[in-house]
Design a protein around this motif. Structure first.
Motif, PDB file in Angstrom:
ATOM      1  N   GLY A   1     -20.293  55.965 -20.889  1.00 22.71           N
ATOM      2  CA  GLY A   1     -20.715  57.575 -21.162  1.00 22.71           C
ATOM      3  C   GLY A   1     -22.079  57.661 -20.230  1.00 22.71           C
ATOM      4  N   ASP A   2     -23.097  56.835 -19.910  1.00 22.75           N
ATOM      5  CA  ASP A   2     -23.913  56.961 -18.864  1.00 22.75           C
ATOM      6  C   ASP A   2     -23.743  56.597 -17.894  1.00 22.75           C
ATOM      7  N   LEU A   3     -24.940  56.729 -16.654  1.00 22.80           N
ATOM      8  CA  LEU A   3     -24.145  56.370 -15.459  1.00 22.80           C
ATOM      9  C   LEU A   3     -24.459  55.125 -14.374  1.00 22.80           C
ATOM     10  N   THR A   4     -24.057  54.602 -14.204  1.00 20.69           N
ATOM     11  CA  THR A   4     -24.222  53.260 -13.865  1.00 20.69           C
ATOM     12  C   THR A   4     -24.279  53.395 -12.001  1.00 20.69           C
ATOM     13  N   ILE A   5     -24.777  53.118 -11.718  1.00 20.69           N
ATOM     14  CA  ILE A   5     -25.197  53.155  -9.439  1.00 20.69           C
ATOM     15  C   ILE A   5     -25.016  51.912  -9.245  1.00 20.69           C
ATOM     16  N   ILE A   6     -24.342  51.193  -8.987  1.00 17.63           N
ATOM     17  CA  ILE A   6     -24.623  49.756  -7.708  1.00 17.63           C
ATOM     18  C   ILE A   6     -24.951  50.133  -6.200  1.00 17.63           C
ATOM     19  N   ASP A   7     -26.283  49.698  -6.063  1.00 20.28           N
ATOM     20  CA  ASP A   7     -26.467  48.904  -4.472  1.00 20.28           C
ATOM     21  C   ASP A   7     -25.243  47.898  -4.608  1.00 20.28           C
TER      22      ASP A   7
ATOM     23  N   LYS B   1      -7.340  46.923  -1.842  1.00 19.20           N
ATOM     24  CA  LYS B   1      -6.633  46.034  -3.370  1.00 19.20           C
ATOM     25  C   LYS B   1      -6.843  46.436  -4.336  1.00 19.20           C
ATOM     26  N   LEU B   2      -8.074  46.353  -4.658  1.00 20.13           N
ATOM     27  CA  LEU B   2      -8.953  46.755  -6.027  1.00 20.13           C
ATOM     28  C   LEU B   2      -8.218  47.868  -6.806  1.00 20.13           C
ATOM     29  N   ASP B   3      -7.875  49.075  -5.929  1.00 26.61           N
ATOM     30  CA  ASP B   3      -7.010  50.082  -6.746  1.00 26.61           C
ATOM     31  C   ASP B   3      -8.183  51.162  -6.946  1.00 26.61           C
ATOM     32  N   LEU B   4      -8.985  51.283  -6.502  1.00 30.06           N
ATOM     33  CA  LEU B   4      -9.922  51.868  -7.094  1.00 30.06           C
ATOM     34  C   LEU B   4     -10.331  53.226  -6.025  1.00 30.06           C
ATOM     35  N   PRO B   5     -10.784  54.527  -6.982  1.00 28.49           N
ATOM     36  CA  PRO B   5     -10.517  56.083  -6.079  1.00 28.49           C
ATOM     37  C   PRO B   5     -11.664  55.493  -5.206  1.00 28.49           C
TER      38      PRO B   5
ATOM     39  N   ILE C   1     -13.203  63.551  -8.497  1.00 26.80           N
ATOM     40  CA  ILE C   1     -12.060  62.997  -8.392  1.00 26.80           C
ATOM     41  C   ILE C   1     -12.061  61.201  -9.141  1.00 26.80           C
ATOM     42  N   VAL C   2     -13.107  61.046  -9.643  1.00 26.95           N
ATOM     43  CA  VAL C   2     -12.431  60.076 -11.025  1.00 26.95           C
ATOM     44  C   VAL C   2     -11.745  60.697 -11.930  1.00 26.95           C
ATOM     45  N   ARG C   3     -11.777  62.092 -12.453  1.00 25.83           N
ATOM     46  CA  ARG C   3     -11.285  62.641 -13.535  1.00 25.83           C
ATOM     47  C   ARG C   3      -9.592  62.418 -13.732  1.00 25.83           C
ATOM     48  N   SER C   4      -9.532  62.931 -11.919  1.00 29.87           N
ATOM     49  CA  SER C   4      -8.282  63.406 -11.404  1.00 29.87           C
ATOM     50  C   SER C   4      -7.675  61.571 -11.732  1.00 29.87           C
ATOM     51  N   HIS C   5      -8.437  60.305 -11.656  1.00 32.10           N
ATOM     52  CA  HIS C   5      -7.404  59.380 -11.179  1.00 32.10           C
ATOM     53  C   HIS C   5      -7.714  58.517 -12.133  1.00 32.10           C
ATOM     54  N   GLY C   6      -8.586  58.785 -13.197  1.00 30.21           N
ATOM     55  CA  GLY C   6      -8.349  58.475 -14.783  1.00 30.21           C
ATOM     56  C   GLY C   6      -8.988  56.934 -14.544  1.00 30.21           C
ATOM     57  N   PRO C   7      -9.457  56.567 -16.121  1.00 30.72           N
ATOM     58  CA  PRO C   7     -10.543  55.003 -16.128  1.00 30.72           C
ATOM     59  C   PRO C   7     -10.310  54.009 -15.211  1.00 30.72           C
ATOM     60  N   ALA C   8     -10.850  52.436 -14.811  1.00 33.47           N
ATOM     61  CA  ALA C   8     -10.423  52.226 -14.509  1.00 33.47           C
ATOM     62  C   ALA C   8     -10.771  50.939 -15.645  1.00 33.47           C
ATOM     63  N   ALA C   9     -10.033  50.312 -14.924  1.00 29.11           N
ATOM     64  CA  ALA C   9      -9.727  48.839 -16.436  1.00 29.11           C
ATOM     65  C   ALA C   9     -10.742  48.061 -16.203  1.00 29.11           C
ATOM     66  N   ARG C  10     -11.640  47.014 -16.530  1.00 25.14           N
ATOM     67  CA  ARG C  10     -12.913  46.260 -16.517  1.00 25.14           C
ATOM     68  C   ARG C  10     -12.404  45.418 -17.192  1.00 25.14           C
ATOM     69  N   LYS C  11     -12.503  44.667 -15.773  1.00 31.61           N
ATOM     70  CA  LYS C  11     -12.228  43.033 -15.671  1.00 31.61           C
ATOM     71  C   LYS C  11     -13.136  42.568 -15.216  1.00 31.61           C
ATOM     72  N   GLU C  12     -13.202  41.353 -15.412  1.00 31.49           N
ATOM     73  CA  GLU C  12     -14.133  40.479 -13.956  1.00 31.49           C
ATOM     74  C   GLU C  12     -13.745  39.180 -12.957  1.00 31.49           C
ATOM     75  N   PRO C  13     -13.554  39.822 -12.026  1.00 32.10           N
ATOM     76  CA  PRO C  13     -13.742  38.856 -11.050  1.00 32.10           C
ATOM     77  C   PRO C  13     -13.913  37.069 -11.393  1.00 32.10           C
ATOM     78  N   ALA C  14     -13.192  36.901 -11.147  1.00 35.36           N
ATOM     79  CA  ALA C  14     -12.495  34.874 -10.938  1.00 35.36           C
ATOM     80  C   ALA C  14     -14.278  34.493 -10.023  1.00 35.36           C
ATOM     81  N   ALA C  15     -14.759  33.194 -11.131  1.00 38.14           N
ATOM     82  CA  ALA C  15     -15.767  32.079 -10.430  1.00 38.14           C
ATOM     83  C   ALA C  15     -15.323  32.479  -8.881  1.00 38.14           C
TER      84      ALA C  15
ATOM     85  N   ASP D   1     -15.358  52.396 -11.692  1.00 31.68           N
ATOM     86  CA  ASP D   1     -14.699  53.445 -11.560  1.00 31.68           C
ATOM     87  C   ASP D   1     -14.265  53.983  -9.708  1.00 31.68           C
ATOM     88  N   PHE D   2     -15.341  53.720  -9.245  1.00 35.12           N
ATOM     89  CA  PHE D   2     -15.128  54.589  -7.918  1.00 35.12           C
ATOM     90  C   PHE D   2     -16.429  53.782  -6.518  1.00 35.12           C
TER      91      PHE D   2
END
Length: 291
Positions: free
Chosen positions: A158-164, A206-210, A277-291, A181-182
């Motif tokens: 519900g809160d916002l995270t920004i990744i550099d 490849k990651l299917d992200l908006p 754009i995020v609202r129109s695309h729908g929620p992203a799947a919360r998965k972790e990448p392989a090691a 999500d974006f």
């Protein structure tokens, strides 16, 4: 919502956008500097540091008394972190990905685990912005485990995270983008900018992200980035012309939203476009990448 700010190459203004967006929104934001090989968001955010902790990874040690030199651990290791010689088994901790495969195939139970220091995680804050950065030790090649540790610090749902994110398109970038999500791609209208943007777009697809673009210094260079965005149906969310005042503020380590009022408007507009754009695309799947 988690927004990853990325770029195919360094020097496009990625960190500038991430820091100014976090501060401009005037709401609780968690900013994660995942460019762990060269973190520099703190140079602009000037956070008040609250703590740090070392970060270790598990690496194997081989018990020579138990090991029968069968070679099973060497065979399963895809990263050449184990070498079985005629009279000794050797490990190379810097190459290990801590997957645990060697321990699974060892029938003699000869694998033990030890800790290896690879970096640190630092935490701080500035106003409403919670700031976390990873800092890889000089000479280390394994950035993804530390990036995953930094990613654990994301804001509550519900809160916002920004990744550099790191520049480029390699494993650290994928680790930073996975499950967000974006993807906000910052580029410049030059041949080099276009070439690396094409690679970055390929990774995001490849990651299917908006995704959307910020074109920095939009009035310097040519129109090939614009043409590429049109052909690929990628929205250009913001175009920032060259401004000497912005360059001077950047050189002094100042946040542009606090020096140039129009940057506050730019960031508010940018965030609004992202939310649409995020609202129109729908929620992203919360998965972790392989090691």
């Amino acid at each position: 919502m988690i927004i990853a700010v990325a770029s195919g190459k360094g020097g496009t203004g990625k960190t500038t956008v991430a820091c100014n967006l976090a501060v401009a929104l005037e709401r609780p934001v968690t900013l994660l500097d995942c460019d762990v090989e060269q973190p520099n968001a703190h140079l602009f955010l000037h956070p008040r540091w609250t703590g740090s902790e070392p970060f270790h990874v598990d690496v194997p040690e081989i018990d020579a008394e138990r090991c029968n030199l069968c070679g099973a651990c060497q065979e399963i290791c895809q990263f050449n972190a184990i070498a079985i010689l005629p009279e000794i088994a050797m490990t190379f901790p810097e190459l290990c990905h801590s997957c645990g495969g060697c321990a699974l195939v060892c029938e003699e139970d000869a694998i033990r685990w030890s800790k290896r220091l690879v970096g640190e995680v630092r935490r701080g804050w500035r106003g409403l912005v919670t700031f976390v950065e990873g800092r890889l030790r000089v000479g280390e090649a394994m950035a993804p485990p530390l990036i995953r540790k930094v990613r654990e610090e994301h804001a509550p749902d519900g809160d916002l995270t920004i990744i550099d994110a790191p520049p480029g398109t390699s494993c650290p970038v994928v680790t930073s983008l996975w499950g967000t999500d974006f993807a906000l791609l910052v580029t410049e209208p030059t041949p080099f900018g276009l070439n690396d943007l094409e690679l970055a777009v390929g990774v995001v697809r490849k990651l299917d992200l908006p995704m959307g673009l910020v074109i920095n210094r939009c009035d310097i260079g040519d129109r090939r980035v614009h043409d590429f965005a049109r052909r690929q149906d990628i929205p250009i969310l913001l175009e920032v012309p060259f401004d000497r005042r912005a360059a001077e503020a950047y050189a002094r380590g100042n946040l542009l939203v606090e020096v140039l009022p129009q940057w506050k408007e730019h960031m508010d507009h940018l965030y609004g476009r992202i939310v649409e754009i995020v609202r129109s695309h729908g929620p992203a799947a919360r998965k972790e990448p392989a090691a």
